[in-house]
Design a protein around this motif. Structure first.
Motif, PDB file in Angstrom:
ATOM      1  N   HIS A   1       0.645  -1.242  -0.173  1.00  0.00           N
ATOM      2  CA  HIS A   1       0.035  -0.220  -0.296  1.00  0.00           C
ATOM      3  C   HIS A   1       0.670   0.992  -0.198  1.00  0.00           C
ATOM      4  O   HIS A   1       1.370   1.563   1.150  1.00  0.00           O
ATOM      5  CB  HIS A   1      -1.038  -0.240   1.045  1.00  0.00           C
ATOM      6  N   VAL A   2       0.702   1.767  -1.077  1.00  0.00           N
ATOM      7  CA  VAL A   2       1.639   3.339  -1.004  1.00  0.00           C
ATOM      8  C   VAL A   2       1.158   4.182  -0.940  1.00  0.00           C
ATOM      9  O   VAL A   2      -0.216   4.428  -0.981  1.00  0.00           O
ATOM     10  CB  VAL A   2       1.744   3.900  -2.654  1.00  0.00           C
ATOM     11  N   GLN A   3       1.651   5.469   0.144  1.00  0.00           N
ATOM     12  CA  GLN A   3       0.724   6.203   0.826  1.00  0.00           C
ATOM     13  C   GLN A   3       2.267   7.372   0.281  1.00  0.00           C
ATOM     14  O   GLN A   3       3.089   6.622   0.891  1.00  0.00           O
ATOM     15  CB  GLN A   3       0.579   6.224   2.120  1.00  0.00           C
ATOM     16  N   LEU A   4       1.474   8.779   0.315  1.00  0.00           N
ATOM     17  CA  LEU A   4       2.442  10.115   0.560  1.00  0.00           C
ATOM     18  C   LEU A   4       1.617  11.244   1.229  1.00  0.00           C
ATOM     19  O   LEU A   4       1.005  11.073   1.324  1.00  0.00           O
ATOM     20  CB  LEU A   4       2.390  10.842  -1.102  1.00  0.00           C
ATOM     21  N   VAL A   5       2.609  10.930   2.253  1.00  0.00           N
ATOM     22  CA  VAL A   5       2.081  12.770   2.891  1.00  0.00           C
ATOM     23  C   VAL A   5       3.109  13.769   2.803  1.00  0.00           C
ATOM     24  O   VAL A   5       4.195  13.354   3.146  1.00  0.00           O
ATOM     25  CB  VAL A   5       2.181  11.869   4.736  1.00  0.00           C
ATOM     26  N   GLU A   6       2.230  14.966   2.293  1.00  0.00           N
ATOM     27  CA  GLU A   6       3.268  16.178   2.710  1.00  0.00           C
ATOM     28  C   GLU A   6       3.241  16.573   4.040  1.00  0.00           C
ATOM     29  O   GLU A   6       2.165  16.731   5.004  1.00  0.00           O
ATOM     30  CB  GLU A   6       2.545  16.687   1.263  1.00  0.00           C
ATOM     31  N   SER A   7       4.220  17.871   4.362  1.00  0.00           N
ATOM     32  CA  SER A   7       4.575  18.907   4.948  1.00  0.00           C
ATOM     33  C   SER A   7       5.132  19.729   5.440  1.00  0.00           C
ATOM     34  O   SER A   7       5.686  19.822   3.985  1.00  0.00           O
ATOM     35  CB  SER A   7       4.798  18.147   6.639  1.00  0.00           C
ATOM     36  N   GLY A   8       4.874  20.710   5.972  1.00  0.00           N
ATOM     37  CA  GLY A   8       5.596  21.771   5.851  1.00  0.00           C
ATOM     38  C   GLY A   8       5.202  23.068   5.274  1.00  0.00           C
ATOM     39  O   GLY A   8       6.291  24.160   5.101  1.00  0.00           O
ATOM     40  N   GLY A   9       3.826  22.786   4.750  1.00  0.00           N
ATOM     41  CA  GLY A   9       3.483  24.329   4.280  1.00  0.00           C
ATOM     42  C   GLY A   9       2.682  25.105   5.683  1.00  0.00           C
ATOM     43  O   GLY A   9       2.953  25.338   6.684  1.00  0.00           O
ATOM     44  N   GLY A  10       2.312  26.127   5.017  1.00  0.00           N
ATOM     45  CA  GLY A  10       2.094  27.344   6.294  1.00  0.00           C
ATOM     46  C   GLY A  10       2.111  28.813   5.370  1.00  0.00           C
ATOM     47  O   GLY A  10       1.878  28.773   4.424  1.00  0.00           O
ATOM     48  N   SER A  11       1.806  29.840   6.406  1.00  0.00           N
ATOM     49  CA  SER A  11       2.067  31.013   5.601  1.00  0.00           C
ATOM     50  C   SER A  11       3.434  31.529   6.096  1.00  0.00           C
ATOM     51  O   SER A  11       4.191  31.666   6.975  1.00  0.00           O
ATOM     52  CB  SER A  11       1.041  32.024   6.475  1.00  0.00           C
ATOM     53  N   VAL A  12       3.874  32.792   4.868  1.00  0.00           N
ATOM     54  CA  VAL A  12       5.377  32.961   5.003  1.00  0.00           C
ATOM     55  C   VAL A  12       4.473  34.601   4.582  1.00  0.00           C
ATOM     56  O   VAL A  12       3.889  34.861   2.801  1.00  0.00           O
ATOM     57  CB  VAL A  12       5.406  32.598   4.469  1.00  0.00           C
ATOM     58  N   GLN A  13       5.170  35.244   5.048  1.00  0.00           N
ATOM     59  CA  GLN A  13       5.305  36.905   3.809  1.00  0.00           C
ATOM     60  C   GLN A  13       6.246  37.175   2.535  1.00  0.00           C
ATOM     61  O   GLN A  13       7.319  35.952   2.310  1.00  0.00           O
ATOM     62  CB  GLN A  13       6.180  37.923   4.192  1.00  0.00           C
ATOM     63  N   ALA A  14       5.719  37.248   1.905  1.00  0.00           N
ATOM     64  CA  ALA A  14       6.826  37.638   0.198  1.00  0.00           C
ATOM     65  C   ALA A  14       8.415  37.690   0.719  1.00  0.00           C
ATOM     66  O   ALA A  14       8.690  38.454   1.561  1.00  0.00           O
ATOM     67  CB  ALA A  14       5.756  38.964  -0.406  1.00  0.00           C
ATOM     68  N   GLY A  15       9.078  37.046   0.536  1.00  0.00           N
ATOM     69  CA  GLY A  15      10.079  37.223  -0.037  1.00  0.00           C
ATOM     70  C   GLY A  15      11.403  35.776   1.139  1.00  0.00           C
ATOM     71  O   GLY A  15      12.301  35.656   0.705  1.00  0.00           O
ATOM     72  N   SER A  25       5.803   5.721   2.077  1.00  0.00           N
ATOM     73  CA  SER A  25       5.794   4.393   2.018  1.00  0.00           C
ATOM     74  C   SER A  25       5.110   3.316   1.062  1.00  0.00           C
ATOM     75  O   SER A  25       3.802   3.857   0.856  1.00  0.00           O
ATOM     76  CB  SER A  25       5.078   4.310   3.336  1.00  0.00           C
ATOM     77  N   GLY A  26       5.290   2.591   1.600  1.00  0.00           N
ATOM     78  CA  GLY A  26       5.292   1.464   0.467  1.00  0.00           C
ATOM     79  C   GLY A  26       5.879   1.697  -0.961  1.00  0.00           C
ATOM     80  O   GLY A  26       5.354   0.112  -1.668  1.00  0.00           O
ATOM     81  N   VAL A  27       6.725   2.193  -0.941  1.00  0.00           N
ATOM     82  CA  VAL A  27       7.424   2.389  -2.567  1.00  0.00           C
ATOM     83  C   VAL A  27       8.772   2.615  -2.440  1.00  0.00           C
ATOM     84  O   VAL A  27       9.734   1.770  -1.858  1.00  0.00           O
ATOM     85  CB  VAL A  27       7.625   3.829  -3.199  1.00  0.00           C
ATOM     86  N   THR A  28       8.457   0.850  -3.355  1.00  0.00           N
ATOM     87  CA  THR A  28       9.909  -0.196  -3.180  1.00  0.00           C
ATOM     88  C   THR A  28      10.747   0.014  -5.024  1.00  0.00           C
ATOM     89  O   THR A  28      11.624  -0.235  -5.271  1.00  0.00           O
ATOM     90  CB  THR A  28       9.589  -1.906  -3.943  1.00  0.00           C
ATOM     91  N   SER A  29      10.191   0.418  -6.015  1.00  0.00           N
ATOM     92  CA  SER A  29      11.020   1.158  -7.336  1.00  0.00           C
ATOM     93  C   SER A  29      12.051   2.025  -7.254  1.00  0.00           C
ATOM     94  O   SER A  29      11.602   2.878  -6.300  1.00  0.00           O
ATOM     95  CB  SER A  29      10.115   0.662  -8.473  1.00  0.00           C
ATOM     96  N   GLU A  30      13.160   2.190  -7.730  1.00  0.00           N
ATOM     97  CA  GLU A  30      14.181   3.170  -7.507  1.00  0.00           C
ATOM     98  C   GLU A  30      13.568   3.478  -9.413  1.00  0.00           C
ATOM     99  O   GLU A  30      14.306   4.862  -9.532  1.00  0.00           O
ATOM    100  CB  GLU A  30      15.254   2.136  -7.504  1.00  0.00           C
ATOM    101  N   HIS A  31      12.820   3.017 -10.138  1.00  0.00           N
ATOM    102  CA  HIS A  31      12.950   3.302 -11.050  1.00  0.00           C
ATOM    103  C   HIS A  31      11.633   4.911 -11.193  1.00  0.00           C
ATOM    104  O   HIS A  31      10.266   4.089 -11.888  1.00  0.00           O
ATOM    105  CB  HIS A  31      12.653   2.775 -12.517  1.00  0.00           C
ATOM    106  N   ILE A  32      11.430   5.586 -10.520  1.00  0.00           N
ATOM    107  CA  ILE A  32      10.325   6.328 -10.040  1.00  0.00           C
ATOM    108  C   ILE A  32      10.676   7.564 -10.430  1.00  0.00           C
ATOM    109  O   ILE A  32      11.683   8.441 -10.482  1.00  0.00           O
ATOM    110  CB  ILE A  32      10.324   6.101  -8.578  1.00  0.00           C
ATOM    111  N   CYS A  33       9.400   8.133 -10.935  1.00  0.00           N
ATOM    112  CA  CYS A  33       9.628   9.896 -11.627  1.00  0.00           C
ATOM    113  C   CYS A  33       8.959  10.353 -10.429  1.00  0.00           C
ATOM    114  O   CYS A  33       7.430  10.188  -9.755  1.00  0.00           O
ATOM    115  CB  CYS A  33       8.623   9.741 -12.740  1.00  0.00           C
TER     116      CYS A  33
END
Length: 124
Positions: A1-15, A25-33
């Motif tokens: 079972h493949v799962q992708l979990v993003e983090s790190g977003g938020g609010s920031v001022q320009a610049g 998780s669950g991604v086993t192939s090395e030939h991934i785009c």
């Protein structure tokens, strides 16, 4: 079972800067785009950056070239997007995506098999 979990977003001022992470998780192939995409309200999902696996080249949309950096830590199964000099136009939901088949065009959203749920980036 493949799962992708993003983090790190938020609010920031320009610049300002943010670093997004996408833990796989669950991604086993090395030939991934791998790709980072974003979608702002009322707009189409667009490719921001991509790479084809460790040691390969990196690719960017013209709008972020020179400001964003995509990288992959294979040991941690984590994809990153370092975003510097952020602009209000960068405001969007950001998604990571993976296609175990490799090859193809990194910016073609339709080719990706797996997607994360997204992390919001707001630049004011």
């Amino acid at each position: 079972h493949v799962q992708l979990v993003e983090s790190g977003g938020g609010s920031v001022q320009a610049g300002g800067s943010l670093r997004l992470s996408c833990t796989a998780s669950g991604v086993t192939s090395e030939h991934i785009c791998w790709g980072w995409f974003r979608q702002a309200p009322g707009k189409k999902r667009e490719g921001v950056a991509g790479l084809y696996g460790p040691g390969t080249g990196t690719y960017y949309a013209d709008s972020v070239k020179g400001r964003f950096t995509i990288s992959l830590d294979n040991a941690k199964n984590t994809l990153y997007l370092q975003m510097n000099e952020l602009k209000p136009d960068d405001t969007a939901m950001y998604y990571c995506a993976a296609d175990p088949r490799g090859g193809g065009y990194w910016y073609a959203a339709g080719r990706y098999t797996y997607w994360g749920h997204g992390t919001q980036v707001t630049v004011s």
